[in-house]
Design an enzyme around this catalytic site. Structure first.
Site, PDB file in Angstrom:
ATOM      1  N   LYS A  14       0.833  -1.217   0.000  1.00  0.00           N
ATOM      2  CA  LYS A  14       0.000   0.000   0.000  1.00  0.00           C
ATOM      3  C   LYS A  14       0.863   1.261   0.000  1.00  0.00           C
ATOM      4  O   LYS A  14       0.633   2.181  -0.768  1.00  0.00           O
ATOM      5  CB  LYS A  14      -0.925   0.040   1.238  1.00  0.00           C
ATOM      6  CG  LYS A  14      -1.918  -1.104   1.330  1.00  0.00           C
ATOM      7  CD  LYS A  14      -2.889  -0.923   2.492  1.00  0.00           C
ATOM      8  CE  LYS A  14      -2.255  -0.940   3.872  1.00  0.00           C
ATOM      9  NZ  LYS A  14      -1.734  -2.247   4.306  1.00  0.00           N
ATOM     10  N   ARG A 128      11.547  -6.182   5.725  1.00  0.00           N
ATOM     11  CA  ARG A 128      11.388  -4.761   6.063  1.00  0.00           C
ATOM     12  C   ARG A 128      11.893  -4.495   7.483  1.00  0.00           C
ATOM     13  O   ARG A 128      12.443  -3.435   7.757  1.00  0.00           O
ATOM     14  CB  ARG A 128       9.910  -4.367   5.946  1.00  0.00           C
ATOM     15  CG  ARG A 128       9.659  -2.881   6.152  1.00  0.00           C
ATOM     16  CD  ARG A 128       8.280  -2.473   5.735  1.00  0.00           C
ATOM     17  NE  ARG A 128       7.290  -2.784   6.758  1.00  0.00           N
ATOM     18  CZ  ARG A 128       5.979  -2.585   6.620  1.00  0.00           C
ATOM     19  NH1 ARG A 128       5.504  -2.090   5.495  1.00  0.00           N
ATOM     20  NH2 ARG A 128       5.146  -2.887   7.587  1.00  0.00           N
ATOM     21  N   ARG A 134      11.229  -1.460  11.786  1.00  0.00           N
ATOM     22  CA  ARG A 134       9.939  -1.176  12.423  1.00  0.00           C
ATOM     23  C   ARG A 134       9.657  -2.214  13.496  1.00  0.00           C
ATOM     24  O   ARG A 134       9.686  -3.413  13.225  1.00  0.00           O
ATOM     25  CB  ARG A 134       8.835  -1.174  11.370  1.00  0.00           C
ATOM     26  CG  ARG A 134       8.275   0.221  11.128  1.00  0.00           C
ATOM     27  CD  ARG A 134       7.254   0.214  10.057  1.00  0.00           C
ATOM     28  NE  ARG A 134       6.038  -0.511  10.445  1.00  0.00           N
ATOM     29  CZ  ARG A 134       4.942  -0.519   9.709  1.00  0.00           C
ATOM     30  NH1 ARG A 134       4.909   0.147   8.566  1.00  0.00           N
ATOM     31  NH2 ARG A 134       3.881  -1.189  10.100  1.00  0.00           N
ATOM     32  N   ARG A 145      -1.271  -9.105  13.213  1.00  0.00           N
ATOM     33  CA  ARG A 145      -1.784  -8.129  12.228  1.00  0.00           C
ATOM     34  C   ARG A 145      -2.554  -8.836  11.113  1.00  0.00           C
ATOM     35  O   ARG A 145      -3.571  -8.326  10.638  1.00  0.00           O
ATOM     36  CB  ARG A 145      -0.638  -7.285  11.673  1.00  0.00           C
ATOM     37  CG  ARG A 145      -0.218  -6.195  12.668  1.00  0.00           C
ATOM     38  CD  ARG A 145       1.220  -5.761  12.495  1.00  0.00           C
ATOM     39  NE  ARG A 145       1.503  -5.129  11.238  1.00  0.00           N
ATOM     40  CZ  ARG A 145       2.725  -5.076  10.691  1.00  0.00           C
ATOM     41  NH1 ARG A 145       3.757  -5.616  11.314  1.00  0.00           N
ATOM     42  NH2 ARG A 145       2.914  -4.468   9.547  1.00  0.00           N
TER      43      ARG A 145
END
Ligand code: ADP
Length: 193
Positions: A14, A128, A134, A145
């Protein structure tokens, strides 16, 4: 430019595709994940509350998310359209967005749906974690999630359909990033004609 909602699971791209679209069309961009991370960085009260949910892979409560929506939307450049990235994530958020836009004579425009296999998503998010560090990109939080996505967010696909929001791009394959962007932009151009 019409507004765009980009919709998909964590790691579906996204943010990446939103940035490309923003570059091409000069649209506004609302990433609620980025908004929340900025609040955390600035040490605000919202950031403090958000942190606890994000760390567990849970959604921030709807009332909190919805309470900042209008302010964030009104801070975007006027008349250029906005891409909503990571919002709405629940039916309540979608209803609130529809109402807020309606009060301004605007609407949700169109949607882009990113569909990616879960094993690919997991691999991307773990990667990532290495690249961006993160904190919520660890295996346990990612699994939470995904579960939240299936339970609370995925049902929105039917809501969008019921509202007659055109799905201009639905990806269930694995084309290259460039091919994806070209196809998405063709869809956007057709909707804006
Ligand atoms: P991803 O799509 O990879 O999960 P985001 O940056 O969009 O990444 O979101 C990170 C986290 O921020 C989510 O797991 C959730 O805790 C919180 N969050 C982001 N957007 C929303 C939203 N619209 N409603 C509730 N929580 C949100």
């Amino acid at each position: 430019m019409k507004n765009i909602i980009i919709f998909g699971a964590p790691g579906s791209g996204k943010g990446t595709y939103s940035e490309e679209i923003v570059k091409r069309y000069g649209m506004g961009h609302i990433s609620t994940g980025d908004v929340l991370r900025a609040e955390i960085k600035n040490g605000t009260e919202l950031g403090r509350v958000a942190q606890a949910y994000i760390d567990k892979g849970q959604l921030i409560p709807d009332e909190l998310m919805i309470s900042i929506l209008a302010k964030v939307y009104d801070s975007q450049p006027e008349g250029k359209g906005v891409i909503f990235d990571g919002f709405p994530r629940t039916i309540a958020q979608a209803e609130a967005l529809k109402k807020m836009l309606g009060e301004r004579g605007h609407d949700m425009g169109m949607m882009i749906e990113l569909i990616v296999d879960e094993d690919i998503l997991m691999a991307r998010l773990l990667n990532r974690a290495i690249e961006q560090g993160r904190a919520d990109d660890n295996e346990a939080t990612i699994k939470a999630r995904f579960e939240v996505y299936h339970k609370q967010t995925a049902p929105l696909a039917d809501w969008f359909e019921k509202e007659g929001i055109r799905n201009i791009f639905r990806w269930s394959d694995n084309p290259s990033k460039e091919a994806m962007i070209e196809a998405i932009c063709r869809g956007i151009d057709a909707e804006n004609k």
